[in-house]
Structure formats: structure tokens, C-alpha cells
Motif scaffolding. Structure first.
Motif, PDB file in Angstrom:
ATOM      1  N   PRO A 179       2.272   5.103 -12.375  1.00  0.00           N
ATOM      2  CA  PRO A 179       1.045   4.468 -12.837  1.00  0.00           C
ATOM      3  C   PRO A 179      -0.005   5.498 -13.227  1.00  0.00           C
ATOM      4  CG  PRO A 179       1.830   3.448 -10.803  1.00  0.00           C
ATOM      5  CD  PRO A 179       2.655   4.683 -11.012  1.00  0.00           C
ATOM      6  N   PRO A 180      -0.831   5.210 -14.229  1.00  0.00           N
ATOM      7  CA  PRO A 180      -1.826   6.185 -14.684  1.00  0.00           C
ATOM      8  C   PRO A 180      -2.685   6.756 -13.565  1.00  0.00           C
ATOM      9  CG  PRO A 180      -1.697   4.384 -16.241  1.00  0.00           C
ATOM     10  CD  PRO A 180      -0.835   3.997 -15.080  1.00  0.00           C
ATOM     11  N   GLU A 181      -3.058   5.925 -12.586  1.00  0.00           N
ATOM     12  CA  GLU A 181      -3.946   6.389 -11.527  1.00  0.00           C
ATOM     13  C   GLU A 181      -3.266   7.349 -10.552  1.00  0.00           C
ATOM     14  OE1 GLU A 181      -2.293   2.347 -10.160  1.00  0.00           O
ATOM     15  OE2 GLU A 181      -2.973   3.297 -12.022  1.00  0.00           O
ATOM     16  N   LEU A 182      -1.934   7.467 -10.624  1.00  0.00           N
ATOM     17  CA  LEU A 182      -1.201   8.369  -9.735  1.00  0.00           C
ATOM     18  C   LEU A 182      -0.682   9.619 -10.438  1.00  0.00           C
ATOM     19  CD1 LEU A 182       0.920   5.906  -7.542  1.00  0.00           C
ATOM     20  CD2 LEU A 182      -1.263   6.988  -7.000  1.00  0.00           C
ATOM     21  N   VAL A 183      -0.902   9.722 -11.730  1.00  0.00           N
ATOM     22  CA  VAL A 183      -0.325  10.849 -12.475  1.00  0.00           C
ATOM     23  C   VAL A 183      -0.911  12.176 -12.016  1.00  0.00           C
ATOM     24  CG1 VAL A 183      -0.034  11.898 -14.747  1.00  0.00           C
ATOM     25  CG2 VAL A 183       0.258   9.435 -14.468  1.00  0.00           C
ATOM     26  N   GLU A 184      -2.232  12.255 -11.833  1.00  0.00           N
ATOM     27  CA  GLU A 184      -2.858  13.504 -11.395  1.00  0.00           C
ATOM     28  C   GLU A 184      -2.312  13.927 -10.036  1.00  0.00           C
ATOM     29  OE1 GLU A 184      -4.571  16.879 -11.178  1.00  0.00           O
ATOM     30  OE2 GLU A 184      -5.142  15.684 -12.936  1.00  0.00           O
ATOM     31  N   THR A 185      -2.163  12.979  -9.119  1.00  0.00           N
ATOM     32  CA  THR A 185      -1.599  13.275  -7.805  1.00  0.00           C
ATOM     33  C   THR A 185      -0.179  13.800  -7.926  1.00  0.00           C
ATOM     34  OG1 THR A 185      -2.941  11.599  -6.704  1.00  0.00           O
ATOM     35  CG2 THR A 185      -0.918  12.266  -5.586  1.00  0.00           C
ATOM     36  N   ALA A 186       0.630  13.129  -8.757  1.00  0.00           N
ATOM     37  CA  ALA A 186       2.025  13.540  -8.934  1.00  0.00           C
ATOM     38  C   ALA A 186       2.123  14.948  -9.517  1.00  0.00           C
ATOM     39  CB  ALA A 186       2.746  12.548  -9.841  1.00  0.00           C
ATOM     40  N   VAL A 187       1.314  15.221 -10.522  1.00  0.00           N
ATOM     41  CA  VAL A 187       1.381  16.518 -11.204  1.00  0.00           C
ATOM     42  C   VAL A 187       0.883  17.632 -10.288  1.00  0.00           C
ATOM     43  CG1 VAL A 187       0.479  17.876 -13.120  1.00  0.00           C
ATOM     44  CG2 VAL A 187       1.234  15.523 -13.509  1.00  0.00           C
ATOM     45  N   ALA A 188      -0.240  17.410  -9.633  1.00  0.00           N
ATOM     46  CA  ALA A 188      -0.774  18.436  -8.733  1.00  0.00           C
ATOM     47  C   ALA A 188       0.212  18.721  -7.601  1.00  0.00           C
ATOM     48  CB  ALA A 188      -2.123  17.987  -8.170  1.00  0.00           C
ATOM     49  N   GLY A 189       0.804  17.665  -7.040  1.00  0.00           N
ATOM     50  CA  GLY A 189       1.790  17.853  -5.987  1.00  0.00           C
ATOM     51  C   GLY A 189       3.022  18.584  -6.480  1.00  0.00           C
ATOM     52  N   ALA A 190       3.475  18.260  -7.694  1.00  0.00           N
ATOM     53  CA  ALA A 190       4.650  18.919  -8.269  1.00  0.00           C
ATOM     54  C   ALA A 190       4.373  20.391  -8.544  1.00  0.00           C
ATOM     55  CB  ALA A 190       5.075  18.212  -9.550  1.00  0.00           C
ATOM     56  N   GLU A 191       3.194  20.687  -9.059  1.00  0.00           N
ATOM     57  CA  GLU A 191       2.837  22.080  -9.340  1.00  0.00           C
ATOM     58  C   GLU A 191       2.794  22.901  -8.056  1.00  0.00           C
ATOM     59  OE1 GLU A 191       0.176  21.361 -13.401  1.00  0.00           O
ATOM     60  OE2 GLU A 191      -0.813  21.449 -11.438  1.00  0.00           O
ATOM     61  N   ALA A 192       2.232  22.329  -6.988  1.00  0.00           N
ATOM     62  CA  ALA A 192       2.166  23.024  -5.710  1.00  0.00           C
ATOM     63  C   ALA A 192       3.570  23.241  -5.138  1.00  0.00           C
ATOM     64  CB  ALA A 192       1.309  22.243  -4.721  1.00  0.00           C
ATOM     65  N   ARG A 193       4.398  22.207  -5.249  1.00  0.00           N
ATOM     66  CA  ARG A 193       5.763  22.312  -4.733  1.00  0.00           C
ATOM     67  C   ARG A 193       6.554  23.358  -5.509  1.00  0.00           C
ATOM     68  NH1 ARG A 193       9.485  19.341  -1.836  1.00  0.00           N
ATOM     69  NH2 ARG A 193      11.632  19.468  -2.574  1.00  0.00           N
ATOM     70  N   SER A 194       6.400  23.378  -6.828  1.00  0.00           N
ATOM     71  CA  SER A 194       7.108  24.341  -7.660  1.00  0.00           C
ATOM     72  C   SER A 194       6.723  25.767  -7.288  1.00  0.00           C
ATOM     73  CB  SER A 194       6.811  24.066  -9.134  1.00  0.00           C
ATOM     74  OG  SER A 194       7.460  25.005  -9.966  1.00  0.00           O
ATOM     75  N   ALA A 195       5.424  26.001  -7.078  1.00  0.00           N
ATOM     76  CA  ALA A 195       4.957  27.339  -6.702  1.00  0.00           C
ATOM     77  C   ALA A 195       5.499  27.732  -5.328  1.00  0.00           C
ATOM     78  CB  ALA A 195       3.434  27.371  -6.701  1.00  0.00           C
ATOM     79  N   LYS A 196       5.509  26.779  -4.379  1.00  0.00           N
ATOM     80  CA  LYS A 196       6.029  27.058  -3.043  1.00  0.00           C
ATOM     81  C   LYS A 196       7.509  27.406  -3.086  1.00  0.00           C
ATOM     82  CE  LYS A 196       6.620  24.898   1.514  1.00  0.00           C
ATOM     83  NZ  LYS A 196       6.376  23.673   2.320  1.00  0.00           N
ATOM     84  N   GLU A 197       8.273  26.658  -3.887  1.00  0.00           N
ATOM     85  CA  GLU A 197       9.708  26.912  -3.957  1.00  0.00           C
ATOM     86  C   GLU A 197      10.020  28.221  -4.660  1.00  0.00           C
ATOM     87  OE1 GLU A 197      11.684  23.464  -5.517  1.00  0.00           O
ATOM     88  OE2 GLU A 197      11.677  22.485  -3.540  1.00  0.00           O
ATOM     89  N   GLU A 198       9.171  28.621  -5.607  1.00  0.00           N
ATOM     90  CA  GLU A 198       9.367  29.917  -6.254  1.00  0.00           C
ATOM     91  C   GLU A 198       9.215  31.038  -5.234  1.00  0.00           C
ATOM     92  OE1 GLU A 198      10.624  32.324  -9.114  1.00  0.00           O
ATOM     93  OE2 GLU A 198      10.497  30.134  -9.286  1.00  0.00           O
ATOM     94  N   ALA A 199       8.221  30.902  -4.346  1.00  0.00           N
ATOM     95  CA  ALA A 199       8.045  31.897  -3.289  1.00  0.00           C
ATOM     96  C   ALA A 199       9.236  31.886  -2.332  1.00  0.00           C
ATOM     97  CB  ALA A 199       6.748  31.622  -2.534  1.00  0.00           C
ATOM     98  N   MET A 200       9.758  30.699  -2.045  1.00  0.00           N
ATOM     99  CA  MET A 200      10.928  30.602  -1.170  1.00  0.00           C
ATOM    100  C   MET A 200      12.150  31.258  -1.791  1.00  0.00           C
ATOM    101  SD  MET A 200      10.636  26.734   0.422  1.00  0.00           S
ATOM    102  CE  MET A 200      12.211  26.893   1.279  1.00  0.00           C
ATOM    103  N   ARG A 201      12.315  31.097  -3.089  1.00  0.00           N
ATOM    104  CA  ARG A 201      13.450  31.729  -3.768  1.00  0.00           C
ATOM    105  C   ARG A 201      13.394  33.247  -3.603  1.00  0.00           C
ATOM    106  NH1 ARG A 201      12.091  27.673  -7.606  1.00  0.00           N
ATOM    107  NH2 ARG A 201      13.736  26.085  -7.770  1.00  0.00           N
ATOM    108  N   ALA A 202      12.189  33.790  -3.738  1.00  0.00           N
ATOM    109  CA  ALA A 202      12.027  35.236  -3.576  1.00  0.00           C
ATOM    110  C   ALA A 202      12.403  35.652  -2.159  1.00  0.00           C
ATOM    111  CB  ALA A 202      10.590  35.639  -3.897  1.00  0.00           C
TER     112      ALA A 202
END
Length: 236
Positions: A179-202
């Protein structure tokens, strides 16, 4: 409800859609949280028609009478560049909703993709054209064009209610309707998760273990799991 066609959908900021397009379905799903993530995830019958298909755009929806695809053409007419046609006939096999001609028209119009809860056909041609199509069924079953049906109304697609204007994101792992009202939450959460997993890969490449990085020992202890040094069938 009488057959009806609404001509407009609520619009999401294009920059936010572009940010979402850079994320995976898995990360967006996790970014939504345990409850909303499940509420937005279409059932696993919805699969890409060809390997590598990815889609991210706003939903223009249509409900088609089983065996008929008249309202699909209403959605195709209304959809704007970047939009994703989300069509359903209740998931019925009879009456293909999508094929290569619809693909060509959608591609020439600049649409973002199609999500079909029902039959899609001409899968080899669709793959060659490189247009992202997801479907719950592949079948050449002949459709009629008589109606009734509706366009740009809420529809149920693989167990999830999709509203006109929801952000549709799909890849090899599945399809989300956010839903439009949840897109910002989804994207911000995904960006944070992606950055965290990149650090984990290292860290993993440096020799760390998943058990330690996820701090699983306290969870083992809380679950009362006993670790025994030895094989299950060793003499006691």
C-alpha cells in the motif's frame, strides 16, 4: 457491485518508486515487518513467466469474469508508463488473460509489467520480448470478451487484496503488493537490511560464523536446547 471502471489511481512519488526498484522482494518483505510483510506477499503460485523477470510499478487492477478478458483491455487502456497491470479472474484456468499481443502493446506503451492471477499464454514469445510478466497459470485456453467485470477496484490476487495504486514489486522470489502508505517503511527497512547484510558478508569472508553474527547462543539457551558432544547413536 455493478461493473465499473475508475480512470485514476493514487500516485506515489517517483523517486520513492525508484528506490524500491533497487531493492529485492526479500528485503522489502523483511523491511515491512513480520505482520505487514505477510499481508503484502502474494501466494507462491504467482511466478515469473521467464527467468530474470523483475517488476516495480503501481497497480492498475482489473477483475475479469472467469473465461473472459474484456476488463484486461480496460486496464491496458488506462495504465500509464511504468504502471503494472494486475489482472485476475479469481485464478481460474479457463480464458487466458494475457498473451504476446497484450505484451507488445504494454511494451510499446511503456508499462512496467503485468501480474496475472489466471492464465497467461505465449510464454516463449513473452520471454523473447523481455517484458516482465508474472502469472499463476500458464495455459492457452481461449478467452471471450463479453464481461462483466471492473477496473481499478480492489481485487484479490493469490490470496492478497490488491488496491489500485499499490506498489507491485516482483522478482524470482515472489511478488509484493505494498500500500502507498507503507512504501516508505518498506524501502527504508530494505535499505537498512541490505546495508547490514553487506557488512555481514564482509565479516563472513573474514572467517566469522553465521551462528555468532546472528547471536544465536542466547536463543538456543532460551529454547532449552541441549548440545551433546558426540553422535546420536554413540553408546552412552
Amino acid at each position: 457491485m455493478k461493473p465499473i471502471v475508475y480512470t485514476k489511481i493514487p500516485r506515489i512519488d517517483r523517486d520513492l518508486i525508484a528506490r524500491a526498484a533497487r531493492q529485492t522482494v526479500a528485503d522489502l518483505h523483511e523491511g515491512l515487518g513480520a505482520v505487514a510483510g505477510r499481508q503484502c506477499l502474494l501466494g507462491p503460485k504467482m511466478r515469473p513467466v521467464w527467468n530474470g523477470a523483475k517488476v516495480c510499478g503501481q497497480a492498475v487492477t482489473c477483475f475479469n469474469y472467469p473465461g473472459d478478458n474484456l476488463m484486461l483491455h480496460a486496464a491496458l487502456r488506462l495504465a500509464e508508463p511504468g504502471d503494472v497491470v494486475v489482472a485476475t479472474n479469481g485464478g481460474e484456468v479457463q480464458g487466458a488473460l494475457w498473451g504476446d499481443m497484450a505484451t507488445l502493446f504494454a511494451q510499446l506503451k511503456g508499462l512496467g509489467g503485468a501480474v496475472i492471477d489466471g492464465s497467461a499464454r505465449d510464454s516463449a514469445s513473452v520471454a523473447e520480448m523481455g517484458f516482465p510478466v508474472f502469472a499463476s497459470v500458464i495455459s492457452v485456453s481461449h478467452p471471450e470478451k463479453r464481461g462483466p467485470g471492473s477496473a481499478n477496484v480492489p481485487v484479490v490476487v493469490c490470496g492478497i487484496t490488491v488496491h489500485p495504486g499499490d506498489l507491485i514489486v516482483g522478482d524470482a522470489d515472489g511478488v509484493l503488493a505494498i500500500p502507498p502508505e507503507l512504501v516508505e517503511t518498506a524501502v527504508a527497512g530494505a535499505e537498512a537490511r541490505s546495508a547490514k547484510e553487506e557488512a555481514m558478508r564482509a565479516r563472513l569472508k573474514e572467517g566469522a560464523t553465521m551462528f555468532d553474527l546472528l547471536n544465536l547462543q542466547p536463543l538456543f539457551e532460551a529454547a532449552g536446547i541441549v548440545e551433546v558432544e558426540g553422535a546420536w547413536n554413540d553408546p552412552r
